[in-house]
Motif scaffolding. Sequence first.
Motif, PDB file in Angstrom:
ATOM      1  N   GLY A   1       0.813  -1.218   0.000  1.00 26.08           N
ATOM      2  CA  GLY A   1       0.000   0.000   0.000  1.00 26.08           C
ATOM      3  C   GLY A   1       0.842   1.261   0.000  1.00 26.08           C
ATOM      4  N   LEU A   2       1.908   1.247   0.783  1.00 20.33           N
ATOM      5  CA  LEU A   2       2.816   2.404   0.812  1.00 20.33           C
ATOM      6  C   LEU A   2       3.437   2.631  -0.563  1.00 20.33           C
ATOM      7  N   LEU A   3       3.912   1.563  -1.172  1.00 17.93           N
ATOM      8  CA  LEU A   3       4.527   1.671  -2.498  1.00 17.93           C
ATOM      9  C   LEU A   3       3.499   2.106  -3.545  1.00 17.93           C
ATOM     10  N   ALA A   4       2.286   1.579  -3.461  1.00 22.15           N
ATOM     11  CA  ALA A   4       1.242   1.959  -4.421  1.00 22.15           C
ATOM     12  C   ALA A   4       0.896   3.435  -4.277  1.00 22.15           C
ATOM     13  N   ALA A   5       0.760   3.901  -3.047  1.00 21.15           N
ATOM     14  CA  ALA A   5       0.449   5.317  -2.820  1.00 21.15           C
ATOM     15  C   ALA A   5       1.570   6.211  -3.346  1.00 21.15           C
ATOM     16  N   ALA A   6       2.806   5.811  -3.094  1.00 20.71           N
ATOM     17  CA  ALA A   6       3.947   6.591  -3.599  1.00 20.71           C
ATOM     18  C   ALA A   6       3.965   6.574  -5.118  1.00 20.71           C
ATOM     19  N   GLY A   7       3.713   5.416  -5.716  1.00 20.29           N
ATOM     20  CA  GLY A   7       3.707   5.316  -7.175  1.00 20.29           C
ATOM     21  C   GLY A   7       2.642   6.187  -7.798  1.00 20.29           C
ATOM     22  N   VAL A   8       1.443   6.155  -7.254  1.00 21.35           N
ATOM     23  CA  VAL A   8       0.351   6.985  -7.775  1.00 21.35           C
ATOM     24  C   VAL A   8       0.698   8.464  -7.636  1.00 21.35           C
ATOM     25  N   SER A   9       1.298   8.838  -6.510  1.00 22.59           N
ATOM     26  CA  SER A   9       1.623  10.257  -6.295  1.00 22.59           C
ATOM     27  C   SER A   9       2.655  10.761  -7.299  1.00 22.59           C
ATOM     28  N   HIS A  10       3.514   9.880  -7.807  1.00 19.90           N
ATOM     29  CA  HIS A  10       4.476  10.297  -8.833  1.00 19.90           C
ATOM     30  C   HIS A  10       3.768  10.725 -10.119  1.00 19.90           C
ATOM     31  N   PHE A  11       2.618  10.142 -10.391  1.00 22.73           N
ATOM     32  CA  PHE A  11       1.848  10.498 -11.582  1.00 22.73           C
ATOM     33  C   PHE A  11       0.868  11.631 -11.297  1.00 22.73           C
ATOM     34  N   ALA A  12       0.325  11.682 -10.084  1.00 27.83           N
ATOM     35  CA  ALA A  12      -0.670  12.694  -9.733  1.00 27.83           C
ATOM     36  C   ALA A  12      -0.040  14.070  -9.501  1.00 27.83           C
ATOM     37  N   ALA A  13       1.164  14.088  -8.931  1.00 25.37           N
ATOM     38  CA  ALA A  13       1.845  15.359  -8.631  1.00 25.37           C
ATOM     39  C   ALA A  13       3.324  15.225  -8.975  1.00 25.37           C
ATOM     40  N   PRO A  14       3.650  15.079 -10.256  1.00 24.20           N
ATOM     41  CA  PRO A  14       5.041  14.795 -10.629  1.00 24.20           C
ATOM     42  C   PRO A  14       6.022  15.932 -10.373  1.00 24.20           C
ATOM     43  N   LYS A  15       5.545  17.152 -10.372  1.00 33.96           N
ATOM     44  CA  LYS A  15       6.464  18.297 -10.246  1.00 33.96           C
ATOM     45  C   LYS A  15       7.296  18.226  -8.963  1.00 33.96           C
ATOM     46  N   GLN A  16       6.657  17.845  -7.858  1.00 34.25           N
ATOM     47  CA  GLN A  16       7.403  17.780  -6.590  1.00 34.25           C
ATOM     48  C   GLN A  16       8.503  16.725  -6.636  1.00 34.25           C
ATOM     49  N   PHE A  17       8.303  15.664  -7.402  1.00 31.95           N
ATOM     50  CA  PHE A  17       9.313  14.612  -7.509  1.00 31.95           C
ATOM     51  C   PHE A  17      10.407  14.989  -8.498  1.00 31.95           C
ATOM     52  N   ASP A  18      10.038  15.724  -9.548  1.00 29.41           N
ATOM     53  CA  ASP A  18      11.035  16.165 -10.529  1.00 29.41           C
ATOM     54  C   ASP A  18      12.182  16.895  -9.846  1.00 29.41           C
TER      55      ASP A  18
END
Length: 125
Positions: A13-30
Amino acid sequence: MSRSERSPLLLAGLLAAAGVSHFAAPKQFDATIPRALPGPPRAWTYGSGAVELALAAGIALPRSRAVAARAAAAFFVGVFPANVQMAVDWQKRPRPLRTAALARLPLQIPLVLWARGVARNEEGR
């Protein structure tokens, strides 16, 4: 459901949430992608999000859990440079953001140990 049965699902679940957040809010990860990596940061953001989703699926399925958990441990080690980059880049940000960036660094240790523990528990069954 016992703790040992919940642990892999929580990690997935933690990994899935992190993975989804990379697509939902990519700018913060960039902004956390080390500049030394080739190509655009967004490609790395989406790539790491896809890896997290794949790891989550692998850990959620008992058949692939041990292999996926070992891969997750390696992944947590591999993304450590991005956390270091964030801590360096955020030195001039407000104190709460700097603190959050620094707090992420030691967080990798329990994540690696958690993933390794999931793999060991699965192999022992």
